[in-house]
Design a protein around this motif. Structure first.
Motif, PDB file in Angstrom:
ATOM      1  N   PRO A   1      35.967   3.834 -13.812  1.00 43.82           N
ATOM      2  CA  PRO A   1      35.386   5.033 -14.390  1.00 43.82           C
ATOM      3  C   PRO A   1      35.267   6.249 -13.555  1.00 43.82           C
ATOM      4  O   PRO A   1      34.814   6.135 -12.338  1.00 43.82           O
ATOM      5  N   MET A   2      35.914   7.468 -13.734  1.00 41.20           N
ATOM      6  CA  MET A   2      35.719   8.647 -13.017  1.00 41.20           C
ATOM      7  C   MET A   2      35.355  10.041 -13.784  1.00 41.20           C
ATOM      8  O   MET A   2      36.069  10.392 -14.487  1.00 41.20           O
ATOM      9  N   CYS A   3      34.293  10.444 -13.463  1.00 44.50           N
ATOM     10  CA  CYS A   3      33.744  11.508 -13.938  1.00 44.50           C
ATOM     11  C   CYS A   3      34.522  12.675 -13.802  1.00 44.50           C
ATOM     12  O   CYS A   3      35.163  12.958 -12.795  1.00 44.50           O
TER      13      CYS A   3
ATOM     14  N   SER B   1      30.095  -2.406  -7.029  1.00 46.66           N
ATOM     15  CA  SER B   1      30.424  -1.340  -6.293  1.00 46.66           C
ATOM     16  C   SER B   1      29.291  -1.226  -5.239  1.00 46.66           C
ATOM     17  O   SER B   1      28.655  -2.363  -5.173  1.00 46.66           O
TER      18      SER B   1
ATOM     19  N   HIS C   1      25.081   3.276  -8.338  1.00 49.91           N
ATOM     20  CA  HIS C   1      25.360   4.433  -7.838  1.00 49.91           C
ATOM     21  C   HIS C   1      24.123   5.464  -7.729  1.00 49.91           C
ATOM     22  O   HIS C   1      24.173   6.613  -7.857  1.00 49.91           O
TER      23      HIS C   1
ATOM     24  N   LEU D   1      44.167   8.431  -9.945  1.00 50.69           N
ATOM     25  CA  LEU D   1      44.028  10.033 -10.243  1.00 50.69           C
ATOM     26  C   LEU D   1      45.369  10.524  -9.414  1.00 50.69           C
ATOM     27  O   LEU D   1      46.076  11.443 -10.188  1.00 50.69           O
TER      28      LEU D   1
ATOM     29  N   ILE E   1      41.435   0.056  -3.198  1.00 44.92           N
ATOM     30  CA  ILE E   1      42.704  -0.940  -3.397  1.00 44.92           C
ATOM     31  C   ILE E   1      43.700  -0.484  -3.819  1.00 44.92           C
ATOM     32  O   ILE E   1      44.199  -0.416  -4.948  1.00 44.92           O
TER      33      ILE E   1
ATOM     34  N   ILE F   1      41.179   0.398 -10.126  1.00 42.24           N
ATOM     35  CA  ILE F   1      41.755   1.295  -9.289  1.00 42.24           C
ATOM     36  C   ILE F   1      41.195   2.915  -9.781  1.00 42.24           C
ATOM     37  O   ILE F   1      41.174   3.305 -10.971  1.00 42.24           O
ATOM     38  N   GLY F   2      40.509   3.605  -8.680  1.00 42.68           N
ATOM     39  CA  GLY F   2      40.156   4.860  -9.119  1.00 42.68           C
ATOM     40  C   GLY F   2      40.941   5.807  -8.663  1.00 42.68           C
ATOM     41  O   GLY F   2      41.752   6.294  -9.274  1.00 42.68           O
ATOM     42  N   ARG F   3      40.848   6.435  -7.277  1.00 45.88           N
ATOM     43  CA  ARG F   3      41.449   7.671  -6.857  1.00 45.88           C
ATOM     44  C   ARG F   3      42.964   7.344  -7.021  1.00 45.88           C
ATOM     45  O   ARG F   3      43.919   8.232  -7.052  1.00 45.88           O
TER      46      ARG F   3
ATOM     47  N   ALA G   1      36.175  -2.815  -7.281  1.00 52.97           N
ATOM     48  CA  ALA G   1      36.891  -1.462  -6.654  1.00 52.97           C
ATOM     49  C   ALA G   1      36.903  -1.105  -5.365  1.00 52.97           C
ATOM     50  O   ALA G   1      36.127  -1.994  -4.593  1.00 52.97           O
TER      51      ALA G   1
ATOM     52  N   GLU H   1      34.883   7.657 -18.413  1.00 51.65           N
ATOM     53  CA  GLU H   1      33.958   7.601 -17.142  1.00 51.65           C
ATOM     54  C   GLU H   1      32.351   7.819 -17.903  1.00 51.65           C
ATOM     55  O   GLU H   1      32.123   7.800 -19.080  1.00 51.65           O
ATOM     56  N   MET H   2      31.695   8.002 -16.801  1.00 49.23           N
ATOM     57  CA  MET H   2      30.109   8.054 -17.087  1.00 49.23           C
ATOM     58  C   MET H   2      29.849   8.971 -18.400  1.00 49.23           C
ATOM     59  O   MET H   2      30.172   9.914 -18.329  1.00 49.23           O
TER      60      MET H   2
ATOM     61  N   HIS I   1      26.096   1.402 -16.962  1.00 46.48           N
ATOM     62  CA  HIS I   1      25.960   1.962 -15.570  1.00 46.48           C
ATOM     63  C   HIS I   1      24.888   1.571 -14.740  1.00 46.48           C
ATOM     64  O   HIS I   1      23.673   2.061 -15.114  1.00 46.48           O
TER      65      HIS I   1
HETATM   66  C1  LIG Z   1      36.453  11.728  -9.171  1.00 48.12           C
HETATM   67  C2  LIG Z   1      35.464  10.516  -9.203  1.00 48.12           C
HETATM   68  C3  LIG Z   1      34.555  10.412 -10.222  1.00 48.12           C
HETATM   69  C4  LIG Z   1      33.724   9.135 -10.172  1.00 48.12           C
HETATM   70  N1  LIG Z   1      33.092   9.119 -11.293  1.00 48.12           N
HETATM   71  C5  LIG Z   1      32.494   7.671 -11.517  1.00 48.12           C
HETATM   72  C6  LIG Z   1      31.965   7.238 -12.611  1.00 48.12           C
HETATM   73  O1  LIG Z   1      31.658   8.262 -13.582  1.00 48.12           O
HETATM   74  N2  LIG Z   1      31.113   6.105 -12.838  1.00 48.12           N
HETATM   75  C7  LIG Z   1      31.177   5.198 -11.757  1.00 48.12           C
HETATM   76  O2  LIG Z   1      30.804   4.105 -12.079  1.00 48.12           O
HETATM   77  N3  LIG Z   1      32.002   5.534 -10.685  1.00 48.12           N
HETATM   78  C8  LIG Z   1      32.456   6.670 -10.664  1.00 48.12           C
HETATM   79  N4  LIG Z   1      33.381   6.848  -9.622  1.00 48.12           N
HETATM   80  C9  LIG Z   1      33.657   5.757  -8.357  1.00 48.12           C
HETATM   81  C10 LIG Z   1      35.039   4.979  -8.937  1.00 48.12           C
HETATM   82  O3  LIG Z   1      34.916   4.435 -10.208  1.00 48.12           O
HETATM   83  C11 LIG Z   1      35.400   4.045  -8.124  1.00 48.12           C
HETATM   84  O4  LIG Z   1      34.450   2.834  -8.016  1.00 48.12           O
HETATM   85  C12 LIG Z   1      35.529   4.604  -6.616  1.00 48.12           C
HETATM   86  O5  LIG Z   1      36.300   5.849  -6.537  1.00 48.12           O
HETATM   87  C13 LIG Z   1      36.295   3.398  -5.653  1.00 48.12           C
HETATM   88  O6  LIG Z   1      37.449   3.397  -6.106  1.00 48.12           O
HETATM   89  P1  LIG Z   1      38.856   3.997  -5.262  1.00 48.12           P
HETATM   90  O7  LIG Z   1      38.718   3.667  -3.910  1.00 48.12           O
HETATM   91  O8  LIG Z   1      40.068   3.002  -6.030  1.00 48.12           O
HETATM   92  O9  LIG Z   1      38.799   5.405  -5.678  1.00 48.12           O
HETATM   93  C14 LIG Z   1      34.065   8.105  -9.367  1.00 48.12           C
HETATM   94  C15 LIG Z   1      34.925   8.514  -8.278  1.00 48.12           C
HETATM   95  C16 LIG Z   1      35.772   9.548  -8.140  1.00 48.12           C
HETATM   96  C17 LIG Z   1      36.759   9.709  -7.268  1.00 48.12           C
END
Ligand SMILES: Cc1cc2nc3c(=O)[nH]c(=O)nc-3n(C[C@H](O)[C@H](O)[C@H](O)COP(=O)(O)O)c2cc1C
Length: 335
Positions: free
Chosen positions: A23-25, A246, A165, A307, A282, A302-304, A279, A56-57, A162
């Protein structure tokens, strides 16, 4: 032996591989409403081969947003826009989860946010919260429930609560933010458990319920993995079928490194015998595959990395020499 490209089944949910879009806001919504950006963003990752897309959130109420650009699903008016995204992702071979959330004291655009105790989050953009009354707590639990119901109506395959965080559920867990003397303070998992039970009542019995959790806190006096293990045991017993692992959120994050949450996933999965999603940097398909092969997690978020590259999963299959369905339109780009 399971691998990154083995299927995964739980209850009625089948995922074609172990790759989850974290999830990524996007901080791109108005009044909580998804728009074209969200549609293209999520559908691209479905085309890119992810087994599960996590939206996302998504705030359970306007006051529950971390910023006024967060997504929300607090009214029926939001359902059709979520439905469009979810159906597009499904048409492109992915399953979809919606992460439902309340920011509590981390709501930046609210004059007086709420929190288990009236303790402000550090930083100029955060306001002094007021302590939640019991009536407020009941209303907020209902807003999680109604939001989950709407996500199901919009076609979601599962719901992620959620609980990480530094947002509201985490604020109840943490000794740093929950100084209450009532049951919601003495039993730090009481609020989360009531949310889970209430949400379970409105989603299909066979639908898995995911909880994202901060496995440790980094601030001085923060909790550790043993503490969270106990909380997760209560949540598993209340009906959580998958934990997403997380960390942090109560203060600044330390520098992260590839796979830094894996040891926590191993503890939760090993002790509670529940599937986990992990996460945290990775980025390498080899690392993702080895985490699954070692049975340290069931799913990799996978987050970033996604992206940067919506086709992370398609590329990973090529790197690992594994079969994945490539959309016909893109076949000439892959072997
Ligand atoms: C731009 C951005 C927005 C994020 N928004 C959320 C979110 O809405 N909810 C959440 O649980 N984590 C959020 N995260 C955390 C990611 O889900 C993820 O756990 C974190 O980036 C680590 O994974 P990565 O190293 O693959 O990016 C966000 C991360 C990024 C980079």
């Amino acid at each position: 032996m399971d691998t990154l490209f083995s299927g995964f089944s739980i209850n009625d949910l089948f995922l074609k591989n172990r790759i989850v879009m974290s999830p990524m806001c996007q901080y791109s919504a108005r009044e909580g409403m998804p728009n074209e950006w969200h549609k293209v963003h999520y559908a691209s990752r479905a085309i890119g081969g992810a087994g599960l897309i996590t939206i996302e959130m998504t705030a359970v109420s306007p006051e529950g947003r971390s910023t006024d650009k967060d997504l929300g699903l607090w009214s029926d008016k939001h359902i059709p826009k979520f439905e469009e995204i979810i159906s597009l992702c499904k048409k492109n071979g992915a399953k979809v989860s919606v992460q439902i959330s309340h920011a509590g004291r981390k709501a930046q655009n609210i004059n007086i946010p709420i929190s288990p105790s009236a303790i402000k989050f550090e930083g100029e953009m955060y306001n002094q919260p007021r302590e939640l009354e019991i009536d407020d707590i009941k209303k907020i639990i209902d807003s999680y429930t109604q939001t989950a119901k709407r996500a199901v109506l919009a076609g979601a395959d599962c719901i992620e609560i959620h609980g990480a965080h530094g947002y509201l559920i985490h604020q109840f867990h943490s000794r740093l933010t929950n100084k209450r003397n009532d049951k919601y303070g003495v039993i730090p998992w009481k609020f989360g458990t009531e949310v889970i039970q209430s949400v379970k009542n409105v989603i299909p019995k066979s639908m898995p319920l995911i909880m994202r959790i901060s496995a440790i806190e980094y601030a001085v006096g923060g909790y550790d993995i043993e503490y969270v293990l106990k909380i997760c045991e209560h949540y598993r017993n209340a009906g959580i079928s998958i934990f997403s692992i997380s960390s942090g959120g109560e203060g600044p994050f330390p520098t992260d490194y590839p796979g830094h949450h894996v040891p926590f996933s191993r503890v939760i999965k090993g002790n509670l015998r529940v599937p986990t999603i992990v996460a945290g940097v990775i980025n390498s398909p080899d690392l993702a595959d080895s985490i699954i092969r070692n049975n340290d997690a069931d799913l990799i978020a996978i987050g970033r990395g996604m992206l940067r590259n919506p086709y992370w999963a398609l590329d990973a299959a090529e790197i690992l020499n594994q079969h994945i369905e490539v959309p016909d339109q893109y076949k000439r780009a892959f072997n």
